[in-house]
Design a protein around this motif. Structure first.
Motif, PDB file in Angstrom:
ATOM      1  N   ALA A 126       0.280  10.354   7.200  1.00 17.77           N
ATOM      2  CA  ALA A 126       0.358  11.821   7.096  1.00 17.77           C
ATOM      3  C   ALA A 126       1.579  12.346   7.827  1.00 17.77           C
ATOM      4  O   ALA A 126       2.190  13.353   7.428  1.00 17.77           O
ATOM      5  CB  ALA A 126      -0.921  12.449   7.648  1.00 17.77           C
ATOM      6  N   ALA A 127       1.978  11.683   8.893  1.00 18.19           N
ATOM      7  CA  ALA A 127       3.164  12.118   9.646  1.00 18.19           C
ATOM      8  C   ALA A 127       4.406  12.004   8.792  1.00 18.19           C
ATOM      9  O   ALA A 127       5.286  12.878   8.826  1.00 18.19           O
ATOM     10  CB  ALA A 127       3.296  11.300  10.912  1.00 18.19           C
ATOM     11  N   ASP A 128       4.521  10.912   8.023  1.00 16.21           N
ATOM     12  CA  ASP A 128       5.687  10.770   7.140  1.00 16.21           C
ATOM     13  C   ASP A 128       5.705  11.867   6.074  1.00 16.21           C
ATOM     14  O   ASP A 128       6.759  12.404   5.724  1.00 16.21           O
ATOM     15  CB  ASP A 128       5.672   9.392   6.480  1.00 16.21           C
ATOM     16  CG  ASP A 128       5.886   8.263   7.489  1.00 16.21           C
ATOM     17  OD1 ASP A 128       6.533   8.557   8.520  1.00 16.21           O
ATOM     18  OD2 ASP A 128       5.420   7.155   7.236  1.00 16.21           O
ATOM     19  N   LEU A 129       4.519  12.188   5.535  1.00 11.15           N
ATOM     20  CA  LEU A 129       4.447  13.254   4.533  1.00 11.15           C
ATOM     21  C   LEU A 129       4.849  14.598   5.123  1.00 11.15           C
ATOM     22  O   LEU A 129       5.594  15.370   4.499  1.00 11.15           O
ATOM     23  CB  LEU A 129       3.037  13.328   3.958  1.00 11.15           C
ATOM     24  CG  LEU A 129       2.805  14.444   2.918  1.00 11.15           C
ATOM     25  CD1 LEU A 129       3.699  14.225   1.700  1.00 11.15           C
ATOM     26  CD2 LEU A 129       1.322  14.472   2.499  1.00 11.15           C
ATOM     27  N   ASP A 130       4.378  14.881   6.347  1.00 13.58           N
ATOM     28  CA  ASP A 130       4.730  16.157   7.002  1.00 13.58           C
ATOM     29  C   ASP A 130       6.232  16.241   7.245  1.00 13.58           C
ATOM     30  O   ASP A 130       6.841  17.309   7.138  1.00 13.58           O
ATOM     31  CB  ASP A 130       3.971  16.277   8.327  1.00 13.58           C
ATOM     32  CG  ASP A 130       2.472  16.468   8.112  1.00 13.58           C
ATOM     33  OD1 ASP A 130       2.092  16.862   6.975  1.00 13.58           O
ATOM     34  OD2 ASP A 130       1.709  16.233   9.058  1.00 13.58           O
ATOM     35  N   SER A 131       6.857  15.091   7.583  1.00  4.35           N
ATOM     36  CA  SER A 131       8.312  15.085   7.807  1.00  4.35           C
ATOM     37  C   SER A 131       9.052  15.429   6.528  1.00  4.35           C
ATOM     38  O   SER A 131      10.033  16.190   6.541  1.00  4.35           O
ATOM     39  CB  SER A 131       8.738  13.708   8.327  1.00  4.35           C
ATOM     40  OG  SER A 131      10.148  13.644   8.462  1.00  4.35           O
ATOM     41  N   GLN A 132       8.599  14.892   5.388  1.00  2.11           N
ATOM     42  CA  GLN A 132       9.239  15.205   4.101  1.00  2.11           C
ATOM     43  C   GLN A 132       9.057  16.685   3.733  1.00  2.11           C
ATOM     44  O   GLN A 132       9.980  17.319   3.225  1.00  2.11           O
ATOM     45  CB  GLN A 132       8.640  14.315   3.012  1.00  2.11           C
ATOM     46  CG  GLN A 132       9.033  12.857   3.103  1.00  2.11           C
ATOM     47  CD  GLN A 132      10.518  12.655   2.837  1.00  2.11           C
ATOM     48  OE1 GLN A 132      11.158  13.429   2.129  1.00  2.11           O
ATOM     49  NE2 GLN A 132      11.078  11.604   3.443  1.00  2.11           N
ATOM     50  N   LYS A 133       7.869  17.214   4.010  1.00  3.42           N
ATOM     51  CA  LYS A 133       7.630  18.630   3.731  1.00  3.42           C
ATOM     52  C   LYS A 133       8.544  19.524   4.562  1.00  3.42           C
ATOM     53  O   LYS A 133       9.103  20.507   4.077  1.00  3.42           O
ATOM     54  CB  LYS A 133       6.173  18.985   4.000  1.00  3.42           C
ATOM     55  CG  LYS A 133       5.206  18.440   2.966  1.00  3.42           C
ATOM     56  CD  LYS A 133       3.781  18.881   3.288  1.00  3.42           C
ATOM     57  CE  LYS A 133       2.803  18.380   2.237  1.00  3.42           C
ATOM     58  NZ  LYS A 133       1.405  18.791   2.543  1.00  3.42           N
ATOM     59  N   ALA A 134       8.693  19.196   5.832  1.00  2.40           N
ATOM     60  CA  ALA A 134       9.539  19.992   6.725  1.00  2.40           C
ATOM     61  C   ALA A 134      10.989  19.945   6.272  1.00  2.40           C
ATOM     62  O   ALA A 134      11.706  20.968   6.281  1.00  2.40           O
ATOM     63  CB  ALA A 134       9.400  19.492   8.155  1.00  2.40           C
ATOM     64  N   TYR A 174       1.488   8.942  -0.407  1.00  2.00           N
ATOM     65  CA  TYR A 174       0.396   9.320   0.507  1.00  2.00           C
ATOM     66  C   TYR A 174      -0.942   9.238  -0.215  1.00  2.00           C
ATOM     67  O   TYR A 174      -1.948   8.791   0.366  1.00  2.00           O
ATOM     68  CB  TYR A 174       0.638  10.712   1.047  1.00  2.00           C
ATOM     69  CG  TYR A 174      -0.452  11.189   1.960  1.00  2.00           C
ATOM     70  CD1 TYR A 174      -0.549  10.694   3.269  1.00  2.00           C
ATOM     71  CD2 TYR A 174      -1.415  12.102   1.519  1.00  2.00           C
ATOM     72  CE1 TYR A 174      -1.566  11.121   4.115  1.00  2.00           C
ATOM     73  CE2 TYR A 174      -2.427  12.533   2.360  1.00  2.00           C
ATOM     74  CZ  TYR A 174      -2.496  12.037   3.654  1.00  2.00           C
ATOM     75  OH  TYR A 174      -3.517  12.450   4.494  1.00  2.00           O
ATOM     76  N   SER A 175      -0.927   9.658  -1.492  1.00  2.00           N
ATOM     77  CA  SER A 175      -2.184   9.569  -2.263  1.00  2.00           C
ATOM     78  C   SER A 175      -2.597   8.113  -2.479  1.00  2.00           C
ATOM     79  O   SER A 175      -3.788   7.815  -2.609  1.00  2.00           O
ATOM     80  CB  SER A 175      -2.028  10.271  -3.609  1.00  2.00           C
ATOM     81  OG  SER A 175      -1.036   9.625  -4.397  1.00  2.00           O
ATOM     82  N   ASP A 176      -1.592   7.207  -2.530  1.00  2.00           N
ATOM     83  CA  ASP A 176      -1.896   5.779  -2.655  1.00  2.00           C
ATOM     84  C   ASP A 176      -2.115   5.132  -1.295  1.00  2.00           C
ATOM     85  O   ASP A 176      -2.261   3.895  -1.221  1.00  2.00           O
ATOM     86  CB  ASP A 176      -0.758   5.054  -3.389  1.00  2.00           C
ATOM     87  CG  ASP A 176      -0.630   5.502  -4.831  1.00  2.00           C
ATOM     88  OD1 ASP A 176      -1.613   6.033  -5.383  1.00  2.00           O
ATOM     89  OD2 ASP A 176       0.472   5.346  -5.410  1.00  2.00           O
ATOM     90  N   GLN A 177      -2.085   5.939  -0.239  1.00  2.00           N
ATOM     91  CA  GLN A 177      -2.291   5.505   1.140  1.00  2.00           C
ATOM     92  C   GLN A 177      -1.261   4.467   1.576  1.00  2.00           C
ATOM     93  O   GLN A 177      -1.556   3.526   2.307  1.00  2.00           O
ATOM     94  CB  GLN A 177      -3.710   4.940   1.308  1.00  2.00           C
ATOM     95  CG  GLN A 177      -4.794   5.945   1.066  1.00  2.00           C
ATOM     96  CD  GLN A 177      -6.182   5.380   1.311  1.00  2.00           C
ATOM     97  OE1 GLN A 177      -6.349   4.160   1.530  1.00  2.00           O
ATOM     98  NE2 GLN A 177      -7.192   6.235   1.296  1.00  2.00           N
ATOM     99  N   LEU A 178      -0.024   4.669   1.069  1.00  2.00           N
ATOM    100  CA  LEU A 178       1.057   3.760   1.441  1.00  2.00           C
ATOM    101  C   LEU A 178       1.887   4.307   2.594  1.00  2.00           C
ATOM    102  O   LEU A 178       2.677   3.556   3.208  1.00  2.00           O
ATOM    103  CB  LEU A 178       1.952   3.486   0.236  1.00  2.00           C
ATOM    104  CG  LEU A 178       1.254   2.766  -0.931  1.00  2.00           C
ATOM    105  CD1 LEU A 178       2.227   2.634  -2.111  1.00  2.00           C
ATOM    106  CD2 LEU A 178       0.751   1.394  -0.488  1.00  2.00           C
ATOM    107  N   ILE A 179       1.812   5.635   2.873  1.00  2.00           N
ATOM    108  CA  ILE A 179       2.500   6.218   4.033  1.00  2.00           C
ATOM    109  C   ILE A 179       1.505   7.061   4.812  1.00  2.00           C
ATOM    110  O   ILE A 179       0.450   7.458   4.290  1.00  2.00           O
ATOM    111  CB  ILE A 179       3.714   7.063   3.599  1.00  2.00           C
ATOM    112  CG1 ILE A 179       3.256   8.223   2.728  1.00  2.00           C
ATOM    113  CG2 ILE A 179       4.767   6.231   2.891  1.00  2.00           C
ATOM    114  CD1 ILE A 179       4.367   9.208   2.387  1.00  2.00           C
TER     115      ILE A 179
END
Length: 360
Positions: free
Chosen positions: A151-159, A144-149
């Motif tokens: 924010a929705a994908d990041l939120d899914s991993q967090k959940a 996400y920091s490299d802007q490769l995914i």
């Protein structure tokens, strides 16, 4: 009147005269009479010096009212089970001394051990998933920091990570609960003390709340008594009292440590609790008498060495009108080492002397 008739009359009259004469003789009618006089009592004339006489007088004597009491333990506990399980072993019997933390009873624990193992295996499984989810979340943050995914994908991993983390926390709590339940299968002593009674045997089923053992601390024995309100309101916390224990024939000192501030409405009495020093002869449930100070009494008392006995009778010698007289008395208890209370037989002002050597 013929001779036969005369005999019939004379014989009864003669018998009556003889009977009357015998009665008069037995009554002493034919003996010389001596007028009654008082015999001189010169041999009991008093010659006791005034200094050796004891003048009886009233003195104030503290009185005590005995109140029925009992020996109780301040620290006492009933051992029971928090599980429904079969008893495998009981390691103590009545009379055994125990220390706090000593194992008393072992319950069947195979099922409980299995539950702990299952909880641990579940934790192991979830821990593996947790580690994988943690690594996935770290990669997702980097991407996400490299802007490769997005924010929705990041939120899914967090959940996903948080869900597995919650499962791991719940599994650890389940294991802790299983371990606590397993610990209940080993029953230990809550206090230092002595086992009073044993209510179960190995093989019995321990039920929830059913008593198995009774333990008390012999160092915390005290005296408890229900005292009528007229006396109870005169007592104070910290006051020292005397307690009699008839079974061991001892009188102990006790200090009031608690006065229950509410009366029993049925008996109008207050519960008084007094601490006593340790005595190995005392046991819970023993009968005792608490001696409570009452209103002082006026009593007559004489020196114990001036009291004589004859069988079960007690008497003293007094001087009256320069003569010695023997006076029977009824005694009370000893008021001191050398003095004895006289309940009846003497009056204030009587002069009591030592028993004479001869009483002829």
């Amino acid at each position: 009147m013929n001779t036969r008739q005369i005999k019939k009359v004379i014989i009864p009259i003669t018998a009556i005269v003889i009977l009357l004469a015998m009665v008069a003789w037995l009554a002493g009618s034919f003996n010389d009479k001596i007028a009654p006089i008082l015999q001189a009592n010169n041999h009991l004339k008093s010659s006791v010096p005034r200094a050796e006489q004891f003048i009886v007088s009233y003195s104030e004597q503290l009185s005590y009212e005995p109140v029925a009491a009992g020996i109780e333990a301040k620290q006492a506990t009933i051992i029971s089970s928090r599980l429904l399980a079969r008893i495998e072993q009981i390691k103590v019997r009545a009379g055994d001394n125990v220390k706090q933390g000593d194992v008393l009873i072992e319950l069947e624990k195979s099922d409980l051990t299995a539950l702990v193992s299952q909880a641990q295996e579940r934790i192991n499984g979830i821990s593996a998933r947790y580690q994988e989810a943690e690594k996935s979340l770290a990669r997702a943050n980097k991407l996400y920091s490299d802007q490769l995914i997005s924010a929705a994908d990041l939120d899914s991993q967090k959940a996903s990570f948080q869900s597995i983390e919650a499962e791991l926390t719940a599994a650890k709590q389940a294991r802790q609960q299983a371990q606590s339940t397993l610990a209940y299968a080993t029953i230990t002593a809550a206090i230092d003390g002595k086992v009073v009674n044993r209510f179960a045997e190995p093989g019995d089923t321990a039920q929830l709340g059913k008593k198995l053992l009774a333990i008390y601390n012999p160092l915390t024995l005290r005296v408890e008594a229900n005292v009528r309100e007229q006396l109870a309101i005169t007592l104070q916390q910290g006051q020292t009292l005397q307690v009699q224990v008839p079974s061991i024939n001892q009188t102990l000192s006790a200090k009031i440590e608690e006065i229950v501030p509410a009366a029993n409405t049925g008996s109008r009495s207050f519960l008084i609790k007094a601490s006593i020093s340790y005595n190995q002869k005392l046991l819970p449930g023993m009968y005792a008498r608490m001696l409570l100070p009452a209103k002082p009494q006026q009593v007559l008392q004489v020196p114990s060495n001036k009291i004589a006995s004859m069988g079960q009778l007690n008497f003293v010698w007094i001087e009256e009108n320069d003569e010695l007289q023997r006076r029977f008395v009824r005694l009370g208890k000893k008021s001191s080492e050398n003095m004895t209370i006289v309940v009846s037989g003497l009056n204030a002002g009587d002069s009591v002397i030592n028993p004479p050597t001869t009483q002829d």
